[in-house]
Design a protein around this motif. Sequence first.
Motif, PDB file in Angstrom:
ATOM      1  N   SER A  21       0.810  -1.214   0.000  1.00 13.89           N
ATOM      2  CA  SER A  21       0.000   0.000   0.000  1.00 13.89           C
ATOM      3  C   SER A  21       0.846   1.268   0.000  1.00 13.89           C
ATOM      4  O   SER A  21       0.308   2.363  -0.099  1.00 13.89           O
ATOM      5  CB  SER A  21      -0.920   0.015   1.228  1.00 13.89           C
ATOM      6  N   ILE A  24       0.491   3.799  -3.069  1.00  9.11           N
ATOM      7  CA  ILE A  24      -0.800   4.376  -3.425  1.00  9.11           C
ATOM      8  C   ILE A  24      -0.689   5.898  -3.382  1.00  9.11           C
ATOM      9  O   ILE A  24      -0.304   6.479  -2.375  1.00  9.11           O
ATOM     10  CB  ILE A  24      -1.909   3.882  -2.476  1.00  9.11           C
ATOM     11  N   SER A  26      -1.454   9.648  -2.926  1.00  5.35           N
ATOM     12  CA  SER A  26      -2.343  10.322  -1.971  1.00  5.35           C
ATOM     13  C   SER A  26      -2.525  11.806  -2.266  1.00  5.35           C
ATOM     14  O   SER A  26      -3.365  12.455  -1.645  1.00  5.35           O
ATOM     15  CB  SER A  26      -1.811  10.142  -0.548  1.00  5.35           C
ATOM     16  N   ASP A  41       2.777   9.905  -1.979  1.00  6.59           N
ATOM     17  CA  ASP A  41       2.119   8.611  -1.790  1.00  6.59           C
ATOM     18  C   ASP A  41       2.085   8.230  -0.312  1.00  6.59           C
ATOM     19  O   ASP A  41       2.574   8.953   0.562  1.00  6.59           O
ATOM     20  CB  ASP A  41       2.789   7.529  -2.636  1.00  6.59           C
ATOM     21  N   ASP A 338     -15.130   8.224   1.817  1.00  5.39           N
ATOM     22  CA  ASP A 338     -14.066   8.607   0.885  1.00  5.39           C
ATOM     23  C   ASP A 338     -14.105  10.105   0.618  1.00  5.39           C
ATOM     24  O   ASP A 338     -15.172  10.698   0.495  1.00  5.39           O
ATOM     25  CB  ASP A 338     -14.220   7.849  -0.440  1.00  5.39           C
ATOM     26  N   TYR A 356     -16.013   6.270  -8.712  1.00  2.89           N
ATOM     27  CA  TYR A 356     -15.575   4.880  -8.543  1.00  2.89           C
ATOM     28  C   TYR A 356     -15.365   4.207  -9.893  1.00  2.89           C
ATOM     29  O   TYR A 356     -15.693   4.754 -10.943  1.00  2.89           O
ATOM     30  CB  TYR A 356     -16.605   4.118  -7.712  1.00  2.89           C
ATOM     31  N   ASN A 358     -12.625   3.730 -11.266  1.00  2.00           N
ATOM     32  CA  ASN A 358     -11.622   4.539 -11.979  1.00  2.00           C
ATOM     33  C   ASN A 358     -12.260   5.498 -12.982  1.00  2.00           C
ATOM     34  O   ASN A 358     -11.644   5.891 -13.969  1.00  2.00           O
ATOM     35  CB  ASN A 358     -10.584   3.660 -12.687  1.00  2.00           C
ATOM     36  N   ASN A 410     -13.298  -0.539  -5.107  1.00  2.00           N
ATOM     37  CA  ASN A 410     -11.901  -0.475  -4.680  1.00  2.00           C
ATOM     38  C   ASN A 410     -11.074   0.373  -5.639  1.00  2.00           C
ATOM     39  O   ASN A 410      -9.989   0.831  -5.289  1.00  2.00           O
ATOM     40  CB  ASN A 410     -11.308  -1.883  -4.591  1.00  2.00           C
ATOM     41  N   LYS A 411     -11.596   0.558  -6.856  1.00  2.00           N
ATOM     42  CA  LYS A 411     -10.937   1.433  -7.821  1.00  2.00           C
ATOM     43  C   LYS A 411     -11.614   2.797  -7.744  1.00  2.00           C
ATOM     44  O   LYS A 411     -12.790   2.924  -8.088  1.00  2.00           O
ATOM     45  CB  LYS A 411     -11.054   0.863  -9.236  1.00  2.00           C
ATOM     46  N   LYS A 412     -10.892   3.795  -7.293  1.00  2.00           N
ATOM     47  CA  LYS A 412     -11.506   5.113  -7.094  1.00  2.00           C
ATOM     48  C   LYS A 412     -10.533   6.220  -7.466  1.00  2.00           C
ATOM     49  O   LYS A 412      -9.328   6.102  -7.231  1.00  2.00           O
ATOM     50  CB  LYS A 412     -11.984   5.263  -5.652  1.00  2.00           C
ATOM     51  N   THR A 430      -5.241   4.722  -7.754  1.00  2.00           N
ATOM     52  CA  THR A 430      -4.520   3.850  -6.823  1.00  2.00           C
ATOM     53  C   THR A 430      -3.018   4.115  -6.923  1.00  2.00           C
ATOM     54  O   THR A 430      -2.546   5.140  -6.491  1.00  2.00           O
ATOM     55  CB  THR A 430      -4.847   2.361  -7.074  1.00  2.00           C
ATOM     56  N   ASN A 431      -2.245   3.196  -7.553  1.00  2.00           N
ATOM     57  CA  ASN A 431      -0.790   3.416  -7.639  1.00  2.00           C
ATOM     58  C   ASN A 431      -0.350   3.779  -9.051  1.00  2.00           C
ATOM     59  O   ASN A 431       0.828   3.687  -9.379  1.00  2.00           O
ATOM     60  CB  ASN A 431      -0.032   2.171  -7.153  1.00  2.00           C
TER      61      ASN A 431
END
Length: 445
Positions: A21, A24, A26, A41, A338, A356, A358, A410-412, A430-431
Amino acid sequence: LCACEIFLSTFDLLSLILSPSADIISTVEFNHTGELLATGDKGGRVVIFQREQETKKQPHQQGEYNVYSTFQSHEPEFDYLKSLEIEEKINKIRWLPQQNAAHFLLSTNDKTIKLWKVSERDKRPEGYNLKDEEGRLKDLSTVTVLQVPVLKPMDLMVEVTPRRIFANAHTYHINSISVNSDCETYMSADDLRINLWHLGITDRSFNIVDIKPVDMEELTEVITAAEFHPHHCNLLVYSSSKGTLRLCDMRAAALCDKHAKLFEEPEDPSGRFFFSEITSSVSDVKFSHSGRYMMTRDYLTVKVWDLNMETKPIETYQVHDYLRSKLCSLYENDCIFDKFECAWNGSDSVIMTGAYNNFFRMFDRNTKRDVTLEASRENSKPRAILKPRKVCTGGKRRKDEISVDSLDFNKKILHTAWHPTENIIAVAATNNLYIFQDKVNSEMH
């Protein structure tokens, strides 16, 4: 929006992995010219990308961003007095306006803000009188003649050095930092307080907003975001978990607990539902480049406010209204908490925010058209046109639509940024960092 031809460059930060993690992303932030783009991140690292210059041999290369520098900004710490672990995650990055050849940026985790200097070196001095080529002191008895050191070209080296560390001023987690237009001060905000700092003074800050009640049981709201006005150094705005905006004028009093203006939309009883209080919390507030408007993002909508009208927003855009039927499950998996960010384009005519699966959304304020696009490695190839996506809420699903039941929460897309003058956007999924560019550099419409 959908007629635009858009370029895509993907920067996979997996090579920087420390833990699953840690990489990821930020926070994402362009500098004031748009030539540099910084990401922070969860592992405490900052990666700076630099825009490639256009050449005659490669006329279409301009707009692509390559890694310019990577450095560790924050390390994990432990507060032994409070038995509290302080994460290294970068909450925000803010660039200072460039005043010389070097660049400066502020980065912060939950407790500590750091000022970094980013500079280039492509020459090195040679011919010292008292040192040899390896930097060791010479025997003074062997120095018989004086020579003038000269600068010789060397491979370009990017140096990142910490210049200031601003610490021990926040009891709660820092959620915002904002550089003032006077270029001398900046503010940092946590859940209950906002502090004003001078960029040259690290051991002292001034508390300008304090909403902490005497009895914490009486606490009804917290500060969620704060920003200085882009042109008036005395004005700042902060948002709350109740969905309100408070505009403060630092000329009125040293402590800005009494706001100059309160922006709040009257609640419609017919539109109230069980999760209204949670979804009305403002997760981001941004002044427009002109300074005339403010944009706020809550869980379901983006709103545009006129500074001259406090009673209600002048524009409201539904980001993902199809999630209203999913709020129970979103509450159970904590997604309802979120914090999505929002961004203006350079002319304040188009706004952007994430969603969400992505997905990210764009709204044209002039034509009232909107589009949903997807940041995905599977369906996006470099220099390809992004196809608009649509979400189907029920009934028959068309071939090009995706069902609301198959969205991946989970993809946002929480963090987005827009180039200050051109149609180039940065989207953190995400990353992965995606950079999209309008090929013809026209207005997105």
